[in-house]
Design a protein around this motif. Structure first.
Motif, PDB file in Angstrom:
ATOM      1  N   VAL A   1      -2.334   0.000   1.021  1.00  0.00           N
ATOM      2  CA  VAL A   1      -2.821   0.904   0.239  1.00  0.00           C
ATOM      3  C   VAL A   1      -1.527   2.292   0.320  1.00  0.00           C
ATOM      4  N   SER A   2      -1.798   3.024  -0.462  1.00  0.00           N
ATOM      5  CA  SER A   2      -1.253   3.807  -0.350  1.00  0.00           C
ATOM      6  C   SER A   2      -2.870   5.775  -0.769  1.00  0.00           C
ATOM      7  N   THR A   3      -2.364   6.897  -0.140  1.00  0.00           N
ATOM      8  CA  THR A   3      -3.822   7.018  -0.289  1.00  0.00           C
ATOM      9  C   THR A   3      -3.802   8.192  -1.469  1.00  0.00           C
ATOM     10  N   GLY A   4      -5.067   7.795  -1.358  1.00  0.00           N
ATOM     11  CA  GLY A   4      -5.564   8.305  -2.901  1.00  0.00           C
ATOM     12  C   GLY A   4      -6.732   9.476  -3.050  1.00  0.00           C
ATOM     13  N   GLN A   5      -6.726   9.616  -1.339  1.00  0.00           N
ATOM     14  CA  GLN A   5      -7.921  11.157  -1.490  1.00  0.00           C
ATOM     15  C   GLN A   5      -7.440  12.334  -2.566  1.00  0.00           C
ATOM     16  N   ARG A   6      -7.861  12.306  -3.858  1.00  0.00           N
ATOM     17  CA  ARG A   6      -8.152  14.071  -4.289  1.00  0.00           C
ATOM     18  C   ARG A   6      -7.099  13.500  -5.511  1.00  0.00           C
ATOM     19  N   SER A   7      -6.865  11.822  -5.687  1.00  0.00           N
ATOM     20  CA  SER A   7      -6.033  11.598  -6.495  1.00  0.00           C
ATOM     21  C   SER A   7      -6.506  10.774  -7.673  1.00  0.00           C
ATOM     22  N   GLY A   8      -6.193  10.093  -8.652  1.00  0.00           N
ATOM     23  CA  GLY A   8      -6.511   9.391  -9.657  1.00  0.00           C
ATOM     24  C   GLY A   8      -6.160   7.974  -9.995  1.00  0.00           C
ATOM     25  N   ASP A   9      -5.787   7.669  -8.590  1.00  0.00           N
ATOM     26  CA  ASP A   9      -5.483   6.145  -7.873  1.00  0.00           C
ATOM     27  C   ASP A   9      -4.666   6.432  -6.850  1.00  0.00           C
ATOM     28  N   ALA A  10      -4.507   5.131  -5.986  1.00  0.00           N
ATOM     29  CA  ALA A  10      -4.124   4.697  -5.160  1.00  0.00           C
ATOM     30  C   ALA A  10      -2.959   3.322  -6.243  1.00  0.00           C
ATOM     31  N   MET A  11      -1.552   3.189  -4.645  1.00  0.00           N
ATOM     32  CA  MET A  11      -1.375   1.372  -5.456  1.00  0.00           C
ATOM     33  C   MET A  11      -1.431   1.162  -4.047  1.00  0.00           C
ATOM     34  N   ILE A  12      -1.197  -0.192  -4.152  1.00  0.00           N
ATOM     35  CA  ILE A  12      -1.414  -0.842  -3.408  1.00  0.00           C
ATOM     36  C   ILE A  12      -0.201  -1.909  -3.030  1.00  0.00           C
ATOM     37  N   TRP A  13       0.180  -1.825  -2.102  1.00  0.00           N
ATOM     38  CA  TRP A  13       1.587  -2.729  -1.895  1.00  0.00           C
ATOM     39  C   TRP A  13       1.678  -3.855  -0.855  1.00  0.00           C
ATOM     40  N   GLN A  14       2.752  -4.204  -1.265  1.00  0.00           N
ATOM     41  CA  GLN A  14       3.348  -5.828  -0.838  1.00  0.00           C
ATOM     42  C   GLN A  14       4.352  -5.372   0.292  1.00  0.00           C
ATOM     43  N   PHE A  15       3.987  -5.826   1.604  1.00  0.00           N
ATOM     44  CA  PHE A  15       5.014  -5.947   3.148  1.00  0.00           C
ATOM     45  C   PHE A  15       5.849  -7.536   3.096  1.00  0.00           C
ATOM     46  N   ASN A  16       6.529  -7.728   3.056  1.00  0.00           N
ATOM     47  CA  ASN A  16       6.704  -8.386   3.580  1.00  0.00           C
ATOM     48  C   ASN A  16       7.989  -8.665   4.955  1.00  0.00           C
ATOM     49  N   THR A  17       7.130  -9.135   6.160  1.00  0.00           N
ATOM     50  CA  THR A  17       7.047  -8.747   8.074  1.00  0.00           C
ATOM     51  C   THR A  17       9.071  -9.458   7.888  1.00  0.00           C
ATOM     52  N   THR A  18       9.724  -9.929   7.325  1.00  0.00           N
ATOM     53  CA  THR A  18      10.546 -11.014   7.462  1.00  0.00           C
ATOM     54  C   THR A  18      11.969 -10.543   7.274  1.00  0.00           C
ATOM     55  N   THR A  19      11.877 -10.109   5.280  1.00  0.00           N
ATOM     56  CA  THR A  19      13.470  -9.224   4.868  1.00  0.00           C
ATOM     57  C   THR A  19      12.694  -7.513   4.856  1.00  0.00           C
ATOM     58  N   GLU A  20      11.547  -7.021   5.639  1.00  0.00           N
ATOM     59  CA  GLU A  20      11.075  -5.744   5.564  1.00  0.00           C
ATOM     60  C   GLU A  20      11.248  -5.195   3.881  1.00  0.00           C
ATOM     61  N   GLU A  21      10.805  -6.337   2.921  1.00  0.00           N
ATOM     62  CA  GLU A  21      11.133  -5.674   0.889  1.00  0.00           C
ATOM     63  C   GLU A  21       9.470  -4.959   1.637  1.00  0.00           C
ATOM     64  N   CYS A  22       9.738  -3.881   0.689  1.00  0.00           N
ATOM     65  CA  CYS A  22       8.142  -3.324  -0.047  1.00  0.00           C
ATOM     66  C   CYS A  22       8.387  -3.337  -1.301  1.00  0.00           C
ATOM     67  N   LYS A  23       7.237  -3.831  -1.720  1.00  0.00           N
ATOM     68  CA  LYS A  23       6.833  -3.370  -3.776  1.00  0.00           C
ATOM     69  C   LYS A  23       5.345  -3.517  -4.370  1.00  0.00           C
ATOM     70  N   GLU A  24       5.331  -2.230  -4.974  1.00  0.00           N
ATOM     71  CA  GLU A  24       4.054  -2.530  -5.410  1.00  0.00           C
ATOM     72  C   GLU A  24       3.648  -3.595  -6.069  1.00  0.00           C
ATOM     73  N   ILE A  25       2.067  -3.709  -5.914  1.00  0.00           N
ATOM     74  CA  ILE A  25       1.372  -4.843  -6.949  1.00  0.00           C
ATOM     75  C   ILE A  25       0.200  -4.420  -7.154  1.00  0.00           C
ATOM     76  N   GLY A  26      -0.460  -3.662  -7.682  1.00  0.00           N
ATOM     77  CA  GLY A  26      -1.064  -2.767  -8.173  1.00  0.00           C
ATOM     78  C   GLY A  26      -2.025  -1.730  -7.697  1.00  0.00           C
ATOM     79  N   THR A  27      -2.968  -1.298  -8.819  1.00  0.00           N
ATOM     80  CA  THR A  27      -3.186  -0.332  -8.009  1.00  0.00           C
ATOM     81  C   THR A  27      -5.232  -0.703  -7.884  1.00  0.00           C
ATOM     82  N   ALA A  28      -5.529   0.351  -6.970  1.00  0.00           N
ATOM     83  CA  ALA A  28      -7.062  -0.284  -6.248  1.00  0.00           C
ATOM     84  C   ALA A  28      -7.757   0.426  -7.412  1.00  0.00           C
TER      85      ALA A  28
END
Length: 480
Positions: free
Chosen positions: A343-370
């Motif tokens: 989850v990205s830094t959400g301090q003093r912000s309206g929302d924070a992004m939840i991410w998925q990280f694939n440990t095999t391919t090293e691909e990062c993608k946003e999947i939702g908000t917190a």
């Protein structure tokens, strides 16, 4: 006046006096039974904030109870801040609550800052008094932190080590007021963690500051040892994760005012062989990602979303860029199918992004908000054993109660956010304390219990003590 009229008049007067007497008695009795006011008002009709030192220590529960267990419909009542589309559980959970022992005096304040973990069925966590040498003379010392074990079978929360007492340093020497790192168990059965300063100004040459410590504690015997002192000279260690299989302790630092290197340092330390594998600049401020399957360690430099860096202990050397962008204020462990969620830094912000990280391919993608309400800052996030649900509580730095101190369940497959329980204002109304926010959550191996270490306010502006809640997630709310 006739005798008859006089008698009637006298009777009515006596009845009136009797009625007034009853009203006065009832009013006085009612006032004597009423709960004490939670906060008094000053002449400007503003709430008067209670000071930490005016509260009783240690914090306690009613009637001398060590723990309370509640199951209330209030847990499923949403605050006005709840966002559209956020679901609420249909089954009421059972929740245990206990105050951390050892909080026997006012802290500055008592706080939880580091993430805990579950190993062998038990929950391990840390709190500290936030004191610091040079912050004014105190009979309570110059800063200490404590490590705890909670056994859900016996429902006993016990202190394993008091860091200040263990170090037993001479007067005038720096002692750490926090454990800001993770508390992780190694393959050897020992807990590994690092210390952090109660105040940046305390970590200086005048206070004989050489740097902070990596410790280990055996929860079976209670024995504690120093793994190493000052792996990065004159830096404290607010960020860590342990590779329990390879026994490498990864850390990131914060510089003392007299340190020659002032930026965040990232380091890797071999705890079995007592060897520093790497230390270098551009480290992460708060959290790192461990891929257990590969042994690689990932982080974003600084304290914002950015390019993901990779450290591979098999090749060593400086971390290398992955070419991927991600936010990492908190991260889960790796799932069986090879994913880590952050989850990205959400301090003093309206929302924070939840991410998925694939440990095999090293691909990062946003999947939702917190966020589920007005608060977005998440400092701890966990994935259940099935890899289906994430659990977290927004509002880490004291704002969680604004959204009802919620325990959120995020369905990874559907993106649906569901609140398992709103713990505020239930505890405020029943026990007169508020669960403000958390930096430490963990989930049982069965996925049926979520452990949450809270910073708790008993009427203070921020918080004044720490408590642990165990939310028993109903089976009906855990079905895919």
């Amino acid at each position: 006046m006739s005798l008859h009229l006089f008698a009637n008049t006298t009777l009515r007067i006596n009845q009136l006096i009797l009625s007034l007497t009853v009203i006065v008695i009832i009013t006085m009795t009612s006032n004597s039974w009423s709960k004490p006011k939670k906060e008094s008002l000053d002449k400007n009709d503003k709430p008067k904030v209670i000071r930490d030192e005016d509260l009783p220590y240690p914090p306690s529960l009613p009637n001398g109870q060590e723990m309370v267990t509640d199951k209330s419909p209030e847990f499923l009542k949403a605050p006005e801040t709840l966002r559209e589309g956020v679901q609420i559980a249909k089954t009421i959970p059972s929740v245990d609550f206990v105050f951390y022992p050892g909080q026997n005096y006012p802290g500055k304040p008592w706080s939880n800052w580091g993430d805990g973990s579950v190993s062998k069925g038990k929950y391990y966590s840390a709190i500290g008094d936030h004191y610091a040498i040079g912050r004014g003379e105190s009979k309570h010392g110059t800063g200490t932190a404590l490590i705890y074990e909670y056994d859900p079978e016996t429902k006993i929360l016990r202190s394993l080590v008091n860091i200040s007492a263990f170090l037993d340093l001479p007067k005038g020497h720096y002692t750490p007021g926090k454990i800001h790192s993770r508390v992780d168990m190694g393959s050897d059965g020992w807990l590994y963690y690092a210390t952090h300063r109660g105040s940046p100004k305390a970590a200086n040459d005048a206070n004989h500051y050489l740097g902070d410590w990596i410790f280990r504690t055996d929860p079976e015997t209670g024995q504690s040892e120093i793994v190493t002192h000052a792996p990065v000279p004159k830096h404290s260690i607010p960020n860590s994760v342990l590779d329990a299989e390879r026994m490498i302790f990864y850390g990131a630092t914060a510089a003392g005012p007299d340190a020659p290197l002032q930026e965040i340092q990232f380091f890797a330390y071999d705890v079995e062989n007592g060897k520093l594998l790497y230390s270098g600049p551009d480290g992460p401020a708060r959290y790192m990602v461990l891929a257990k399957s590969t042994g690689r360690l990932y982080f974003v430099p600084g304290n914002t979303d950015g390019e993901l860096m990779r450290y591979d202990p098999t090749t060593g050397g400086p971390p290398t860029p992955t070419g991927q962008t991600i936010g990492v204020r908190a991260a889960t462990e790796e799932t069986e199918d090879g994913f880590v969620y952050t989850v990205s830094t959400g301090q003093r912000s309206g929302d924070a992004m939840i991410w998925q990280f694939n440990t095999t391919t090293e691909e990062c993608k946003e999947i939702g908000t917190a966020a589920v309400g007005s608060e977005a800052y998440v400092a701890s996030i966990d994935v259940d054993p099935t890899g289906t649900y994430l659990y977290y509580s927004p509002g880490a730095h004291g704002g969680g109660y604004k959204d009802g101190s919620p325990l959120v369940q995020y369905n990874i497959k559907s993106g649906v956010k569901k609140v398992i329980a709103f713990l505020h204002p239930f505890y405020q109304d029943k026990y007169n304390f508020t669960l403000k926010g958390t930096y430490s959550t963990a989930i049982s191996a069965e996925g049926d219990k979520v452990f949450i270490t809270w910073n708790v306010s008993r009427g203070t502006r921020a918080w004044d003590c720490c408590g642990l809640s165990v939310v028993h997630v109903p089976e009906a709310e855990r079905r895919p």
